[in-house]
Scaffold this active site. Structure first.
Site, mmCIF file in Angstrom:
data_model
loop_
_atom_site.group_PDB
_atom_site.id
_atom_site.type_symbol
_atom_site.label_atom_id
_atom_site.label_comp_id
_atom_site.label_asym_id
_atom_site.label_seq_id
_atom_site.Cartn_x
_atom_site.Cartn_y
_atom_site.Cartn_z
ATOM 1 N N HIS A 82 0.860 -1.187 0.000
ATOM 2 C CA HIS A 82 0.000 0.000 0.000
ATOM 3 C C HIS A 82 0.894 1.235 0.000
ATOM 4 O O HIS A 82 1.944 1.240 0.635
ATOM 5 C CB HIS A 82 -0.874 -0.015 1.266
ATOM 6 C CG HIS A 82 -1.893 1.074 1.299
ATOM 7 N ND1 HIS A 82 -3.108 0.969 0.658
ATOM 8 C CD2 HIS A 82 -1.885 2.294 1.873
ATOM 9 C CE1 HIS A 82 -3.808 2.072 0.854
ATOM 10 N NE2 HIS A 82 -3.082 2.904 1.587
ATOM 11 N N ASP A 161 -14.739 3.571 7.981
ATOM 12 C CA ASP A 161 -13.591 4.342 7.483
ATOM 13 C C ASP A 161 -13.997 5.148 6.257
ATOM 14 O O ASP A 161 -13.622 6.313 6.116
ATOM 15 C CB ASP A 161 -12.418 3.423 7.134
ATOM 16 C CG ASP A 161 -11.337 4.202 6.387
ATOM 17 O OD1 ASP A 161 -10.772 5.115 7.003
ATOM 18 O OD2 ASP A 161 -11.107 3.933 5.196
ATOM 19 N N ARG A 168 -13.466 13.636 6.665
ATOM 20 C CA ARG A 168 -12.138 14.238 6.901
ATOM 21 C C ARG A 168 -11.677 15.053 5.701
ATOM 22 O O ARG A 168 -11.078 16.120 5.832
ATOM 23 C CB ARG A 168 -11.106 13.138 7.196
ATOM 24 C CG ARG A 168 -11.261 12.527 8.578
ATOM 25 C CD ARG A 168 -10.435 11.266 8.715
ATOM 26 N NE ARG A 168 -9.032 11.496 8.449
ATOM 27 C CZ ARG A 168 -8.191 10.560 7.970
ATOM 28 N NH1 ARG A 168 -8.611 9.338 7.709
ATOM 29 N NH2 ARG A 168 -6.933 10.852 7.758
ATOM 30 N N SER A 183 -7.062 4.412 9.613
ATOM 31 C CA SER A 183 -7.782 4.300 8.340
ATOM 32 C C SER A 183 -7.124 3.244 7.441
ATOM 33 O O SER A 183 -7.779 2.320 6.938
ATOM 34 C CB SER A 183 -7.782 5.679 7.660
ATOM 35 O OG SER A 183 -8.171 5.587 6.324
ATOM 36 N N LYS A 187 -8.515 -1.031 6.861
ATOM 37 C CA LYS A 187 -8.822 -1.643 5.552
ATOM 38 C C LYS A 187 -7.966 -2.891 5.341
ATOM 39 O O LYS A 187 -8.446 -3.892 4.821
ATOM 40 C CB LYS A 187 -8.576 -0.625 4.429
ATOM 41 C CG LYS A 187 -9.673 0.440 4.388
ATOM 42 C CD LYS A 187 -9.466 1.431 3.284
ATOM 43 C CE LYS A 187 -8.355 2.379 3.615
ATOM 44 N NZ LYS A 187 -8.681 3.796 3.555
HETATM 45 N N1 URA Z 1 -5.007 6.657 2.885
HETATM 46 C C1 URA Z 1 -6.037 6.129 3.589
HETATM 47 O O1 URA Z 1 -6.565 5.075 3.252
HETATM 48 N N2 URA Z 1 -6.475 6.786 4.693
HETATM 49 C C2 URA Z 1 -5.934 7.937 5.099
HETATM 50 O O2 URA Z 1 -6.367 8.469 6.104
HETATM 51 C C3 URA Z 1 -4.877 8.487 4.351
HETATM 52 C C4 URA Z 1 -4.424 7.821 3.245
#
Ligand code: URA
Length: 422
Positions: A82, A161, A168, A183, A187
């Site tokens: 990621h 999220d 946000r 966050s 995931k």
């Molecule tokens: N990527 C995400 O999935 N969440 C965040 O808060 C920032 C970057």
């Protein structure tokens, strides 16, 4: 329990309990807690921070708020990757097939771009016919059969999220380290990751602008990983300048193919080699040096490119019909000297304005639009040389001339990888 007391507690730097955090997530999902109350709480968290226990609870309840994927039938050589987001970041297009060609399984769920950063799913959709909406069964079967599949993240994963991230995004509360860590990791937990390499971007084009913030984020994500049985390696990388030369969807697919098939050298390739080597080392449980050798071999001998073609074909894409670039505008240097800066953030904004990204969620993308940066850092540029070429179907009125800096002196080579934290 009530939300106003909880907001006040965080405003006064209090520590929220596990029950309070569960109440917040449940209440926000059931709409008992309103957007304006959640916004106030998020701002209090951004200003007053959270401790690790609070962050673990927040991550857990967000991960539990939607469907969960079980990757265990695929075995234990599955590795995820990621990136915290950047400009010109097409690493997944290169790394996923490269790592898969080394015998590691890559079950990748990716997102779309928003704002100045791009998203892997938009890039893949620029390949005509490419299916980004695999069913869970097809996704798992494909990873089992060819070691790699890339699909868009389903709407039902980590629903809390998704809802909180959207809020946000419009309340100035994205740049909170506990909120970013929870966050991302919520995931990954929901998607069944057990081994994970995180590319934590630092610099002008990234969410985090300084190395200390990136270090804290990395350590937190590693701790959350430990708490949830996920082995995490964080690689802190430079995002002051864009990654590679092409920005924009089809243009980025073309550059990925130049790396995989034409031995293109440079920062982008170097970063892909590093990230892939750590992924292969994790996936196969072998030393880093051994995995780097495999990665370099498969880049050179064509196995990684063949895996890319297999991935595209299996997901019904037609790589021979990538959209051709639209109208072309050349931006020329007004002075002579060394190219010492390319501002990744400003370049991302320019690319979006050409049609390559969305200013709003509902905007459609022009897959052929984008930018090729024709020079690299520390290249000598003569007056009148083309520094970048813009591709768009829109009218170009003016282009921010502060994207580039030309100087009479070269700069010291910037580090691509700042540090690795395990
Ligand atoms: N990527 C995400 O999935 N969440 C965040 O808060 C920032 C970057």
């Amino acid at each position: 329990m009530n939300i106003i007391d909880i907001i006040n507690k965080k405003r006064k730097c209090g520590t929220l309990t596990d029950e309070e955090i569960k109440y917040i997530i449940d209440g926000y999902l059931s709409e008992e807690i309103k957007d304006y109350q959640m916004s106030a709480l998020l701002m209090a968290i951004l200003i007053n921070d959270m401790d690790n226990e609070e962050i673990y609870s927040l991550t857990k309840y967000m991960a539990d708020s939607g469907e969960k994927l079980d990757l265990s039938p695929l075995g234990d050589n599955v590795v995820d990757k990621h990136s915290t987001g950047g400009v010109g970041d097409k690493t997944t297009l290169i790394i996923a097939p490269l790592v898969a060609s080394c015998g590691v399984k890559v079950a990748k769920m990716s997102g779309r771009g928003l704002g100045h950063t791009g998203g892997t799913i938009d890039k893949l959709e620029s390949i005509p016919g490419f299916t980004v909406n695999l069913t869970e069964d097809d996704f798992l079967k494909q990873v089992n059969d060819i070691n790699v599949a890339i699909t868009s993240q389903t709407e039902n994963v980590a629903i809390a999220d998704k809802k909180i991230y959207a809020l946000r995004d419009v309340t100035g509360t994205v740049e909170s380290i506990p909120l970013i860590a929870s966050s991302i990791m919520s995931k990954k937990i929901a998607l069944g990751a057990k081994k994970l390499v995180l590319d934590v971007k630092v610099g002008k084009g990234a969410l985090l602008k300084n190395i200390n913030a990136a270090r804290r984020l990395s350590n937190l994500m590693i701790d959350i990983g430990k708490h949830n049985g996920i082995e995490v390696i964080c690689i802190l990388t430079n995002m002051d300048i864009p990654l590679g030369n092409n920005v924009g969807n089809a243009l980025e697919v073309k550059e990925a193919m130049e790396i995989l098939n034409e031995h293109k050298q440079g920062h982008l390739r170097d970063l892909c080699v590093e990230l892939s080597s750590y992924m292969v080392a994790l996936g196969l449980n072998i030393p880093y040096e051994e995995s780097k050798e495999k990665v370099l071999n498969n880049l050179d001998n064509g196995l990684a490119y063949n895996k890319f073609l297999e991935l595209v074909k299996t997901q019904h894409g037609n790589i021979d019909e990538l959209p051709e670039e639209s109208n072309k505008y050349e931006i020329k240097s007004k002075t002579a000297g060394y190219l010492v800066d390319i501002d990744a953030y400003k370049l991302g904004i320019l690319s979006m304005s050409l049609g390559a990204g969305r200013e709003n969620k509902e905007d459609t993308i022009d897959y052929s639009a984008g930018i090729i940066v024709n020079k690299n850092i520390n290249d000598y540029v003569n007056e009148g040389d083309v520094i970048m070429t813009l591709y768009t179907n829109k009218e170009i009125t003016n282009v921010d001339s502060t994207i580039f800096k030309i100087s009479d002196k070269k700069i010291e080579d910037e580090k691509l990888i700042y540090e690795i934290i395990k």
